[in-house]
Design a protein around this motif. Structure first.
Motif, PDB file in Angstrom:
ATOM      1  N   ASP A  70       0.853  -1.175   0.000  1.00  0.00           N
ATOM      2  CA  ASP A  70       0.000   0.000   0.000  1.00  0.00           C
ATOM      3  C   ASP A  70       0.901   1.241   0.000  1.00  0.00           C
ATOM      4  OD1 ASP A  70      -1.820   1.925   0.778  1.00  0.00           O
ATOM      5  OD2 ASP A  70      -1.977   1.187   2.834  1.00  0.00           O
ATOM      6  N   ILE A  71       1.708   1.339   1.051  1.00  0.00           N
ATOM      7  CA  ILE A  71       2.623   2.482   1.147  1.00  0.00           C
ATOM      8  C   ILE A  71       4.045   1.962   1.313  1.00  0.00           C
ATOM      9  CG2 ILE A  71       3.311   4.402   2.642  1.00  0.00           C
ATOM     10  CD1 ILE A  71       0.267   4.870   3.047  1.00  0.00           C
ATOM     11  N   VAL A  72       4.933   2.573   0.559  1.00  0.00           N
ATOM     12  CA  VAL A  72       6.327   2.156   0.587  1.00  0.00           C
ATOM     13  C   VAL A  72       7.175   3.325   1.070  1.00  0.00           C
ATOM     14  CG1 VAL A  72       8.245   1.253  -0.777  1.00  0.00           C
ATOM     15  CG2 VAL A  72       5.891   0.759  -1.459  1.00  0.00           C
ATOM     16  N   VAL A  73       8.010   3.063   2.062  1.00  0.00           N
ATOM     17  CA  VAL A  73       8.882   4.128   2.558  1.00  0.00           C
ATOM     18  C   VAL A  73      10.311   3.837   2.130  1.00  0.00           C
ATOM     19  CG1 VAL A  73       9.783   5.255   4.624  1.00  0.00           C
ATOM     20  CG2 VAL A  73       7.380   4.588   4.506  1.00  0.00           C
ATOM     21  N   ASN A  74      10.932   4.847   1.563  1.00  0.00           N
ATOM     22  CA  ASN A  74      12.315   4.722   1.143  1.00  0.00           C
ATOM     23  C   ASN A  74      13.227   5.346   2.194  1.00  0.00           C
ATOM     24  OD1 ASN A  74      14.805   4.951  -0.013  1.00  0.00           O
ATOM     25  ND2 ASN A  74      14.140   6.118  -1.817  1.00  0.00           N
ATOM     26  N   VAL A  75      13.960   4.508   2.892  1.00  0.00           N
ATOM     27  CA  VAL A  75      14.941   5.008   3.857  1.00  0.00           C
ATOM     28  C   VAL A  75      16.302   4.877   3.191  1.00  0.00           C
ATOM     29  CG1 VAL A  75      15.982   4.616   6.119  1.00  0.00           C
ATOM     30  CG2 VAL A  75      13.540   4.214   5.786  1.00  0.00           C
ATOM     31  N   GLN A  76      17.075   5.945   3.135  1.00  0.00           N
ATOM     32  CA  GLN A  76      18.383   5.881   2.491  1.00  0.00           C
ATOM     33  C   GLN A  76      19.305   4.967   3.288  1.00  0.00           C
ATOM     34  OE1 GLN A  76      18.987   7.927  -0.340  1.00  0.00           O
ATOM     35  NE2 GLN A  76      16.945   8.820  -0.221  1.00  0.00           N
ATOM     36  N   GLY A  77      20.111   4.224   2.574  1.00  0.00           N
ATOM     37  CA  GLY A  77      20.995   3.253   3.221  1.00  0.00           C
ATOM     38  C   GLY A  77      22.057   3.877   4.110  1.00  0.00           C
ATOM     39  N   ASP A  78      22.241   5.174   3.978  1.00  0.00           N
ATOM     40  CA  ASP A  78      23.289   5.831   4.772  1.00  0.00           C
ATOM     41  C   ASP A  78      22.698   6.603   5.941  1.00  0.00           C
ATOM     42  OD1 ASP A  78      22.039   7.860   3.485  1.00  0.00           O
ATOM     43  OD2 ASP A  78      23.802   8.659   2.486  1.00  0.00           O
ATOM     44  N   GLU A  79      21.538   6.153   6.427  1.00  0.00           N
ATOM     45  CA  GLU A  79      20.909   6.839   7.570  1.00  0.00           C
ATOM     46  C   GLU A  79      20.742   5.897   8.759  1.00  0.00           C
ATOM     47  OE1 GLU A  79      18.244   9.795   7.490  1.00  0.00           O
ATOM     48  OE2 GLU A  79      18.780  10.567   5.517  1.00  0.00           O
ATOM     49  N   PRO A  80      21.870   5.505   9.359  1.00  0.00           N
ATOM     50  CA  PRO A  80      21.791   4.538  10.463  1.00  0.00           C
ATOM     51  C   PRO A  80      21.075   5.077  11.690  1.00  0.00           C
ATOM     52  CG  PRO A  80      23.998   5.458  10.301  1.00  0.00           C
ATOM     53  CD  PRO A  80      23.257   5.929   9.099  1.00  0.00           C
ATOM     54  N   GLY A 158      15.958  13.205   3.149  1.00  0.00           N
ATOM     55  CA  GLY A 158      15.774  12.146   2.146  1.00  0.00           C
ATOM     56  C   GLY A 158      14.956  10.960   2.591  1.00  0.00           C
ATOM     57  N   ILE A 159      13.823  11.209   3.214  1.00  0.00           N
ATOM     58  CA  ILE A 159      12.944  10.082   3.562  1.00  0.00           C
ATOM     59  C   ILE A 159      11.640  10.270   2.788  1.00  0.00           C
ATOM     60  CG2 ILE A 159      11.499   9.112   5.391  1.00  0.00           C
ATOM     61  CD1 ILE A 159      13.708   9.621   7.346  1.00  0.00           C
ATOM     62  N   TYR A 160      11.221   9.237   2.067  1.00  0.00           N
ATOM     63  CA  TYR A 160       9.988   9.342   1.289  1.00  0.00           C
ATOM     64  C   TYR A 160       9.024   8.229   1.642  1.00  0.00           C
ATOM     65  CZ  TYR A 160      12.830  12.113  -1.960  1.00  0.00           C
ATOM     66  OH  TYR A 160      13.637  13.055  -2.526  1.00  0.00           O
ATOM     67  N   ALA A 161       7.743   8.574   1.656  1.00  0.00           N
ATOM     68  CA  ALA A 161       6.716   7.536   1.742  1.00  0.00           C
ATOM     69  C   ALA A 161       5.843   7.675   0.499  1.00  0.00           C
ATOM     70  CB  ALA A 161       5.878   7.719   3.001  1.00  0.00           C
ATOM     71  N   PHE A 162       5.793   6.603  -0.284  1.00  0.00           N
ATOM     72  CA  PHE A 162       5.058   6.653  -1.555  1.00  0.00           C
ATOM     73  C   PHE A 162       3.808   5.803  -1.494  1.00  0.00           C
ATOM     74  CE2 PHE A 162       9.578   6.701  -2.542  1.00  0.00           C
ATOM     75  CZ  PHE A 162       9.699   7.678  -3.500  1.00  0.00           C
ATOM     76  N   ARG A 163       2.777   6.253  -2.173  1.00  0.00           N
ATOM     77  CA  ARG A 163       1.750   5.287  -2.526  1.00  0.00           C
ATOM     78  C   ARG A 163       2.355   4.445  -3.638  1.00  0.00           C
ATOM     79  NH1 ARG A 163      -2.815   6.160  -0.025  1.00  0.00           N
ATOM     80  NH2 ARG A 163      -3.348   8.271   0.598  1.00  0.00           N
ATOM     81  N   LYS A 164       1.995   3.170  -3.674  1.00  0.00           N
ATOM     82  CA  LYS A 164       2.648   2.288  -4.629  1.00  0.00           C
ATOM     83  C   LYS A 164       2.538   2.835  -6.051  1.00  0.00           C
ATOM     84  CE  LYS A 164       2.685  -2.368  -6.466  1.00  0.00           C
ATOM     85  NZ  LYS A 164       2.109  -3.711  -6.438  1.00  0.00           N
TER      86      LYS A 164
END
Ligand code: NAD
Ligand code: ZN
Length: 589
Positions: A70-80, A158-164
Motif C-alpha cells: 500500500d505504502i512504501v517508505v524509502n529510507v536511504q541506506g546511509d541513515e543509520p 531524504g525520507i519518502y513515503a510513496f503510494r505504490k
C-alpha cells in the motif's frame, strides 16, 4: 559497508528501520552482491535488483512492482540513525484529512544558518499553506531580496513515503530538464503534477555522505551510550534557595534587592486570577521600571506564548531583566521558567523541548507557587505545548534560583482545582514509587509525599492551615521524587489528552488515573477513596467522539514519551502498551 561502532552502516540502517516497529516488512534493495550478502547473512531481507537504475527510487519501484503493498517508505541506506519519530511523521500524513490528495510524503526540517541555506549540498524546499511542496532546489529559495523579511527556510530530508502507484509512475516517467539540472529526484513528481506532502521533523539525524560524517557518527554512537535519559547516575541541580512559612511572601523584596542590576527591571509574571487582588500586588513592592505582566492560566503554557512574552520584554527593554518572578500555579511557574531561558537563548521555545538542549544559562528566576501539587516549583522541567508536541524543556538551567513557599497564598483555590492539582502530586508519587527507575533517593521523597497526601486528602482532623502547609511540602517532595526517576502511564496519557483536547494537566491525570487499576492497583484504590470523600466528579466519555486522526495523534503523543513508559513498564514496554491497548484505555475514559 564502512564500520560504524562494530557493525556496517547498512546493517545499522536496516536494524534501526526494523526496530521502529512501523512496517510490515523491511527490505534492503541493492545492486551490490556484497551488501546483499551482508544483510542475508545477518538474517535480514534483501533483494537484488535485476536492472541497472539511475537512482534508488527506480530500484525500489522495480522491487515492489509485484508485491502487494500500500505504502512504501524509502529510507536511504546511509541513515543509520533513522528515528522512529521521523518515520512516524512521514507516515502520519496518510491519516490526515487531505490523505486522498497525497501521492507521496517526505520530511523537512527548519534551517536557520545562512551558511547551510546557501550550501548547494543542502536541498531546500518551499511549501504551500498546507505543506504541499512547491519546489525543491539547491539554491536558497525563496531568495531573500528583503533581508529583514521573516521567512522560514526548510531543508529537505531524504525520507519518502510513496503510494505504490506513485512509485511505479516514477519508474515509467522519463526524467525532465529541471530534475536533470538540479539532480534532485523528487522534482520529477512536481514536473508531472504530483502532490508531495511535507511533514516537519526537527530531530537531527546524521547522514553519512563523507568520511568525516562517519567519524562524527562514530562519536555520536559512543556518546549515545553514555548519555541517555534514564541513565543510572544523574547529576542534577536542586533549587539553591527556598524560604518557607505563612507570610514569607513579604520577604520577597529584600530577597530581590541584592539581585537588582542597575537599570534592569524585575519582570513579574502573575496569574491573572490575582488581577484585582490589590493587597497581593502591593506586597510585591514593584520599584523603578519593574514590570507586572498578568498571564492567563486558562490554557496550558504554549511555546508560542513564551516567545510572545520574550518578544514583548525584549521590545520594551534594552537591558536584559534582573530577574523573572513567577507568581501562580504550575502554568505560570512553567511559563516563568521558560521565559527566563528564552531571554538568553536564540530562536523559539519549541527548539528546546526535550532533554538538555538549552545552551545558555537562564536569567535569574524566582518561583512563588499559589496552588500546590505539580512540583513545578522544584522540577528541572517546564512543560510546554508546541506546534509538534507537548514536552518539557528539561535542562540544568530550568530550575528556579529561588523559591518562596507561602502556604497562605493558596487560600482561595477552588475546591475541584485543589483536588486536581493535589492529585497531580499523589500521582507523581504513585508513578515514581511503582516505576522501574526507582532508587532510594526518589523513594525517600516519594514516600514522604505519598503519606502527606493520604493525611491531607483522607484524614478528618486536619485544620485548613495545617493542610495547606502540608500540601505545599507534599508538592515539593513529590517533585523531588521524580527528579531522579520519572512519571508514568497517567502522565503519558494525560499529555495525549492535553495535546489533542486541551485537557489540563491536573484534571487530565485524574481522568486517566481513575482507569489505571491494572497498573497501579493500590494507588488507584486510594484515589477513588479520596475522590468519594471529597465528592469530586471526574468527567467521562471525553474520548468517545474522537476522529481516527485525533485518536491516532493522541496515541502518537502518548507513545512518544519513551522515558515515561520505560519507567512504568520496563524495557519491554512496547510489547505491553500497544496502540490497540492504548486506544482501548482512551475509549474507556
Ligand atoms: P494552574 O497553574 O493551571 O492553575 C489552575 C487554576 O487555578 C487556574 O485557573 C489559576 O488561575 C487558579 N489559581 C492558581 N492559584 C490560585 C489561588 N491562589 N487562588 C485561586 N485560584 C488560583 O494549575 P496547576 O495544576 O498548578 O498547574 C498545571 C500546570 O503545571 C500544567 O501546565 C502542567 O503541565 C504543569 N506542570 C508542570 C510540572 C513541572 O514539573 N514543571 C509538573 C506538573 C505539572
Ligand atoms: Zn504531573
Amino acid at each position: 559497508m564502512q564500520d560504524l561502532g562494530g557493525k556496517t552502516v547498512i546493517l545499522r540502517t536496516y536494524e534501526a528501520t526494523k526496530e521502529t516497529g512501523l512496517f510490515d516488512e523491511v527490505y534492503v534493495v541493492t545492486d551490490s552482491e556484497v551488501i546483499f550478502k551482508e544483510i542475508e547473512l545477518s538474517g535480514g531481507n534483501a533483494i537484488m535488483s535485476l536492472k541497472e537504475h539511475d537512482c534508488g527510487t527506480d530500484r525500489i519501484a522495480e522491487a515492489v512492482e509485484n508485491m502487494d503493498v500500500d505504502i512504501v517508505v524509502n529510507v536511504q541506506g546511509d541513515e543509520p540513525f533513522t528515528s522512529k519519530s521521523g518515520l512516524e511523521q512521514v507516515l502520519s500524513v496518510f491519516n490526515g484529512p487531505d490523505a486522498e490528495k497525497i501521492d507521496l510524503a517526505s520530511l523537512m526540517t527548519e534551517m536557520y544558518d545562512w551558511k547551510e541555506i546557501s550550501d548547494p549540498n543542502a536541498v531546500k524546499v518551499i511549501v504551500d499553506k498546507d505543506n504541499f511542496a512547491l519546489y525543491f532546489s539547491r539554491s536558497p529559495i525563496p531568495y531573500p531580496r528583503d533581508k529583514n523579511a521573516a521567512v522560514q527556510y526548510f531543508k529537505h530530508k531524504g525520507i519518502y513515503a510513496f503510494r505504490k502507484q506513485a512509485l511505479l509512475d516514477f519508474y515509467q516517467l522519463p526524467m525532465r530538464s529541471m530534475e536533470a539540472a538540479e539532480k534532485i529526484e523528487c522534482i520529477r513528481y512536481l514536473e508531472y503534477g504530483k502532490n508531495i506532502k511535507m511533514a516537519i521533523s526537527n530531530t537531527q539525524g546524521i547522514e553519512i555522505d563523507t568520511p568525516e560524517d562517519l567519524v562524527r557518527a562514530n562519536k555520536v554512537l559512543k556518546e549515545d551510550k553514555t548519555i541517555t535519559v534514564n541513565n543510572k547516575y544523574r547529576n542534577f541541580p536542586m533549587v539553591p534557595k527556598v524560604i518557607f512559612g505563612r507570610g514569607s511572601f513579604d520577604q520577597l523584596s529584600s530577597i530581590l534587592a541584592p539581585k537588582r542590576k542597575d537599570k534592569a527591571p524585575f519582570i513579574y509574571l502573575v496569574d491573572d486570577v490575582f488581577k484585582d487582588n490589590e493587597d497581593l500586588i502591593n506586597r510585591m513592592n514593584l520599584r523603578f521600571n519593574d514590570k507586572l505582566i498578568f498571564v492567563s492560566a486558562e490554557e496550558e503554557p504554549k511555546t508560542e506564548q513564551v516567545d510572545n512574552i520574550v518578544k514583548k520584554i525584549k521590545g520594551e527593554f534594552t537591558y536584559s531583566p534582573s530577574g523573572i518572578i513567577g507568581v501562580g500555579g504550575g502554568s505560570v511557574l512553567d511559563l516563568s521558567k521558560a521565559v527566563s531561558i528564552m531571554l538568553t537563548n536564540k530562536g523559539g521555545a519549541s527548539e528546546y523541548q526535550g532533554w538538555d538542549l538549552v545552551k545558555s544559562k537562564a536569567i535569574y528566576h524566582v518561583g512563588v507557587p499559589t496552588i500546590s501539587g505539580t512540583g513545578a516549583e522544584v522540577s528541572r522541567t517546564t512543560v510546554l505545548t508546541g506546534p509538534e508536541k507537548k514536552l518539557g524543556i528539561n535542562s540544568d538551567y530550568t530550575p528556579f534560583d529561588q523559591v518562596v513557599l507561602d502556604p497562605d497564598l493558596t487560600v482561595g483555590v477552588p475546591k475541584n482545582q485543589w483536588f486536581y492539582t493535589g492529585m497531580d502530586c499523589f500521582i507523581h508519587c504513585v508513578e515514581s514509587l511503582n516505576g522501574t527507575f526507582l532508587n532510594e533517593f526518589s523513594k525517600s521523597y516519594g514516600e514522604k509525599a505519598y503519606d502527606l497526601c493520604k493525611e491531607i486528602f483522607l484524614s478528618e482532623n486536619l485544620s485548613e492551615v495545617e493542610s495547606r502547609g502540608k500540601l505545599m511540602m507534599a508538592s515539593w517532595h513529590g517533585g523531588m521524587s521524580i527528579a531522579y526517576s520519572q512519571v508514568g502511564i497517567a502522565h503519558a496519557m494525560s499529555y495525549g489528552l492535553g495535546y489533542v483536547l486541551g485537557t489540563k494537566h491536573g484534571i487530565g491525570n485524574c481522568i486517566v488515573f481513575d482507569h489505571l487499576e491494572d497498573y497501579y492497583s493500590e494507588g488507584v484504590r486510594l484515589f477513588k477513596e479520596m475522590k468519594a470523600y471529597h465528592n469530586i466528579n471526574i468527567p467521562k466519555g471525553i474520548c468517545s467522539n474522537l476522529s481516527d486522526y485525533q485518536m491516532n495523534t493522541m496515541i502518537d503523543i502518548a507513545l512518544g514519551l519513551v522515558p515515561l513508559w520505560e519507567n512504568a513498564l520496563g524495557d519491554d514496554w512496547e510489547s505491553i502498551m500497544t496502540r490497540d491497548k492504548l486506544r482501548e484505555l482512551y475509549l474507556k475514559m
